[in-house]
Motif scaffolding. Structure first.
Motif, mmCIF file in Angstrom:
data_model
loop_
_atom_site.group_PDB
_atom_site.id
_atom_site.type_symbol
_atom_site.label_atom_id
_atom_site.label_comp_id
_atom_site.label_asym_id
_atom_site.label_seq_id
_atom_site.Cartn_x
_atom_site.Cartn_y
_atom_site.Cartn_z
ATOM 1 N N GLN A 299 7.471 5.730 -8.836
ATOM 2 C CA GLN A 299 7.435 6.571 -7.464
ATOM 3 C C GLN A 299 5.999 6.426 -6.800
ATOM 4 O OE1 GLN A 299 7.268 7.508 -10.740
ATOM 5 N NE2 GLN A 299 7.090 9.753 -10.837
ATOM 6 N N GLY A 300 4.897 5.762 -7.143
ATOM 7 C CA GLY A 300 3.797 5.565 -6.683
ATOM 8 C C GLY A 300 3.008 6.675 -6.994
ATOM 9 N N VAL B 78 -5.348 6.791 -0.149
ATOM 10 C CA VAL B 78 -5.896 6.449 -1.560
ATOM 11 C C VAL B 78 -5.660 5.149 -1.837
ATOM 12 C CG1 VAL B 78 -5.882 7.004 -3.893
ATOM 13 C CG2 VAL B 78 -5.826 8.846 -2.027
ATOM 14 N N ALA B 79 -4.235 4.694 -1.524
ATOM 15 C CA ALA B 79 -3.733 3.406 -2.032
ATOM 16 C C ALA B 79 -4.533 2.262 -1.331
ATOM 17 C CB ALA B 79 -2.367 3.356 -1.953
ATOM 18 N N ALA B 80 -4.790 2.725 0.150
ATOM 19 C CA ALA B 80 -5.393 1.591 1.016
ATOM 20 C C ALA B 80 -6.838 1.494 0.457
ATOM 21 C CB ALA B 80 -5.280 2.045 2.329
ATOM 22 N N LEU B 81 -7.483 2.369 -0.003
ATOM 23 C CA LEU B 81 -8.864 2.239 -0.406
ATOM 24 C C LEU B 81 -8.862 1.477 -1.704
ATOM 25 C CD1 LEU B 81 -10.490 5.551 0.617
ATOM 26 C CD2 LEU B 81 -10.832 3.417 1.626
ATOM 27 N N ILE B 82 -8.122 1.814 -2.725
ATOM 28 C CA ILE B 82 -8.083 1.261 -3.767
ATOM 29 C C ILE B 82 -7.798 -0.341 -3.698
ATOM 30 C CG2 ILE B 82 -6.701 0.816 -5.989
ATOM 31 C CD1 ILE B 82 -6.247 4.144 -6.168
ATOM 32 N N MET B 83 -6.641 -0.392 -3.132
ATOM 33 C CA MET B 83 -6.311 -2.016 -2.713
ATOM 34 C C MET B 83 -7.701 -2.759 -2.229
ATOM 35 S SD MET B 83 -3.285 -2.650 -3.789
ATOM 36 C CE MET B 83 -1.624 -2.461 -3.595
ATOM 37 N N ILE C 66 0.627 -1.256 0.177
ATOM 38 C CA ILE C 66 -0.087 -0.023 -0.078
ATOM 39 C C ILE C 66 0.932 1.183 0.002
ATOM 40 C CG2 ILE C 66 -1.507 1.375 1.572
ATOM 41 C CD1 ILE C 66 -2.859 -1.333 2.351
ATOM 42 N N ILE C 67 2.021 1.305 0.967
ATOM 43 C CA ILE C 67 2.529 2.413 1.021
ATOM 44 C C ILE C 67 3.520 2.747 -0.412
ATOM 45 C CG2 ILE C 67 2.503 2.779 3.328
ATOM 46 C CD1 ILE C 67 5.564 2.144 3.557
ATOM 47 N N VAL C 68 3.801 1.728 -0.866
ATOM 48 C CA VAL C 68 4.693 1.679 -2.236
ATOM 49 C C VAL C 68 3.541 2.323 -3.197
ATOM 50 C CG1 VAL C 68 5.999 0.625 -4.023
ATOM 51 C CG2 VAL C 68 6.524 0.289 -1.833
ATOM 52 N N LEU C 69 2.592 1.606 -3.292
ATOM 53 C CA LEU C 69 1.576 2.224 -4.401
ATOM 54 C C LEU C 69 1.225 3.533 -4.105
ATOM 55 C CD1 LEU C 69 -0.578 1.233 -6.692
ATOM 56 C CD2 LEU C 69 -2.140 0.901 -4.588
ATOM 57 N N PHE D 165 12.793 -0.484 -3.561
ATOM 58 C CA PHE D 165 13.303 -1.759 -4.105
ATOM 59 C C PHE D 165 13.120 -3.124 -2.906
ATOM 60 C CE2 PHE D 165 16.746 -5.102 -4.349
ATOM 61 C CZ PHE D 165 16.433 -5.530 -5.661
ATOM 62 N N VAL D 166 13.464 -2.806 -1.639
ATOM 63 C CA VAL D 166 13.244 -3.660 -0.712
ATOM 64 C C VAL D 166 12.059 -4.110 -0.569
ATOM 65 C CG1 VAL D 166 13.556 -3.879 1.977
ATOM 66 C CG2 VAL D 166 15.311 -2.603 0.641
ATOM 67 N N ILE D 167 11.004 -3.254 -0.686
ATOM 68 C CA ILE D 167 9.642 -3.481 -0.180
ATOM 69 C C ILE D 167 9.327 -4.353 -1.522
ATOM 70 C CG2 ILE D 167 7.389 -2.520 -0.229
ATOM 71 C CD1 ILE D 167 8.215 -0.130 1.337
#
Lengths: 291, 324
Positions: free
Chosen positions: A280-281, A242-247, A228-231, B118-120
């Motif tokens: 970069q998400g 936003v990502a949490a809701l999408i996922m 989620i945080i990468v997204l 990358f790690v994630i």
């Protein structure tokens, strides 16, 4: 169609819980540039703390937060001071290992104290539901969602309306510059870690009512939270929400349309797709040496 | 310099000799079992170090390749109808090749990101693979697990021996690859990427191709070792063979010994794996071994963040130069 809509509503409600848990994680990353791989384990620890209080005092699981959130805040500050602050070189890589180690330690300790049997927090609203426009909505998801909204709201108020919040945001933007204008970045980092861990406790309660859990549950959780945080873009609170809701909406809708066993897989498919188009998400900034 | 080289060569001969003769010196199954796992981790940590140590790209998801290698070898054995015995070992390179192909795909996506992301992403891919192994029930047997053919001819004390030598051979291959890369221009490019990727690109290092190559070599070796592991334990299931703990163990061993050095991962594995097995053996039921493991982990990182080999080398250099 009704089933799909119902799944989407459920996705939004559970998405709120994941938004809360992920916001703590992304806040910690934003302030310290470290990935707290132990975040999932801290959520499970919070759930177990509530479970222990609930079992001995028979109080409502949500009420236990009055105790568990301050305790977890203190634990977070302690973890930051003892394990994160001493890291001087190669912080990003080493912090991953250190927080991984805390996750293992927590998993081991919980396994010793509570065994690896699955447990769940119980309350009357766990299965009771009400009907809105023909949908059945279980109370617990609504209560959990409201709790998450309240805590996220408080978090935003602290970040955007207080001097401490300004210091946190300054540290997120530029650590050295923040230090130069007189921000005590060590204190900010410790408090931010504490806040992140306290939100994990709140997430843990809702997670613990809606899911059966055991000490090993943190692996599944952390893989979702990290995705989620990468997204959303590392360090972006808005992105995490936003990502949490999408996922979660995608996951719940996939469960209805395709099959529940492929629901979690949809999660990763989205991640791969986003990485190909936007490494970069969603809300991330592409700073070369940061990514 | 020649005297030091001679000493190093002598050391290598002694260590290699002991490693080769171990099943003869100590044939009891408890010891050889521990030796199989220790040598396995020597190979894993060395293979991981080719990516993580040389380029500085920390992958916490190498357990994905380990598990994929195990499933690949198992499926190859079953579908090609290879009888239990020495035959399956011949298929290990094929399993490694398949793992390498997977790594090309994963690396192509994961290497679009750097550092923390990358790690994630590597962690995410690991769980994705675990989930796939669980969901593709018709292929992998899903959560019910997958059984390798059992070599009934290898009874008693001898059972561990073929697996020990297979693991030893793979560890030797990993070490040879690591040694060659460290001395090659390719390795120099990888180290440049670790120090400053943008500058490396600016001076003409084909960073993308180099990173991907290192990633694939590393994954390929890990996949082969995973294959032998699967055959050794004979029964695998997704959570057991795509185990995050295996992924983190090889990382910790490389860190303990010294990231980016040739001997570091070996020393790390020789120290940690026997200790880990002891812990798990005595405290396995209570899961307290995880707490011990976490403790070792934290002490290593907080007290020896650079690892044993670089710290010792620095000490030796200071003594030689006579400066305090």
């Amino acid at each position: 169609m009704t089933l799909v809509l119902e799944a989407a509503v459920l996705g939004v409600l559970t998405g709120g819980v994941y938004a809360l848990m992920a916001s703590g994680l992304t806040l910690i990353f934003g302030v310290m540039r470290i990935i707290n791989v132990g975040h999932g384990a801290l959520v499970i620890l919070g759930a177990y703390l509530s479970f222990a209080l609930f079992r001995s005092l028979h109080v409502d699981p949500f009420l236990t937060l009055i105790v568990t959130m301050p305790v977890m805040f203190a634990l977070g500050v302690l973890l930051q001071v003892v394990f994160i602050r001493p890291l001087e070189t190669d912080r990003e890589a080493l912090s991953v290992l250190v927080t991984y180690a805390t996750a293992l330690g927590i998993e081991g300790a919980l396994g010793y104290l509570f065994t690896t049997n699955y447990v769940q927090l119980r309350a009357w609203y766990e299965t009771a539901s009400f009907a809105v426009l023909g949908f059945h909505v279980t109370y617990v998801y609504v209560f959990g969602f409201l709790l998450c909204l309240a805590i996220l709201g408080a978090l935003f108020l602290v970040l955007y309306r207080t001097a401490f919040g300004a210091a946190v945001r300054a540290t997120m933007l530029n650590r050295t510059a923040a230090q130069l204008v007189g921000v005590d970045v060590d204190r900010v980092a410790a408090f931010a870690f504490g806040i992140g861990v306290a939100t994990a406790a709140a997430g843990g309660v809702v997670f613990g009512i809606t899911n059966a859990f055991n000490p090993g549950s943190h692996y599944d959780l952390i893989s979702r939270l990290l995705t989620i945080i990468v997204l959303g873009g590392l360090g972006s609170l808005r992105g995490a929400i936003v990502a949490a809701l999408i996922m979660l909406v995608t996951e719940d809708v996939t469960a209805v349309l395709v099959s529940p066993v492929w629901a979690s897989f949809a999660f990763f498919v989205i991640l791969v797709a986003v990485l190909i188009v936007r490494p970069q998400g969603l809300y991330g900034v592409r700073v070369r040496d940061r990514l | 310099v020649t005297r030091r080289r001679l000493a190093a060569l002598a050391g290598l001969v002694v260590v290699g000799g002991v490693a080769l003769l171990l099943p003869v010196i100590a044939p009891d199954p408890a010891t050889t079992n521990m030796a199989v796992f220790t040598v396995m981790y020597v190979g894993l940590a060395t293979a991981w170090n080719i990516m993580g140590g040389y380029t500085g790209y920390i992958s916490l998801g190498h357990a994905a390749f380990f598990g994929f290698g195990a499933y690949s070898l198992g499926l190859l054995i079953v579908h090609l109808d290879v009888a239990a015995g020495y035959g399956p070992f011949l298929l290990v390179p094929v399993a490694g090749l398949l793992t390498g192909l997977l790594a090309v795909g994963i690396g192509w996506i994961a290497l679009r990101t750097r550092a923390a992301t990358f790690v994630i992403v590597t962690i995410a891919f690991m769980f994705m693979l675990q989930l796939l192994a669980e969901n593709l029930v018709t292929v992998t047997g899903g959560g019910g697990g997958f059984s390798f053919p059992y070599p009934h001819d290898w009874g008693g004390d001898f059972f561990n021996t073929p697996f020990y030598y297979a693991m030893l051979a793979l560890a030797a291959v990993a070490l040879a690859a690591s040694w060659w890369i460290r001395r090659s221009k390719f390795g120099l490019g990888l180290l440049a990427i670790r120090d400053d990727e943008d500058k490396a690109l600016a001076v003409g290092v084909p960073t993308r191709a180099f990173k991907l190559t290192a990633f694939v070599i590393s994954a390929c070796l890990v996949g082969m070792i995973g294959g032998v592991y699967g055959y050794y334990v004979t029964y695998i299931y997704p959570q057991f063979v795509v185990d995050p703990l295996i992924g983190i163990s090889m990382v910790l061993m490389a860190f303990l010994g010294g990231l980016g050095t040739l001997s570091g991962p070996v020393i790390g594995a020789l120290l940690l794996e026997p200790a880990q097995l002891e812990f798990a053996y005595h405290l396995g039921a209570s899961r307290l071994y995880l707490v011990f493991y976490a403790g070792v982990f934290l002490i290593v990182i907080l007290l020896l963040p650079r690892g044993i080999v670089p710290s010792v080398a620095q000490l030796a250099r200071r003594r030689r130069l006579g400066s305090p």
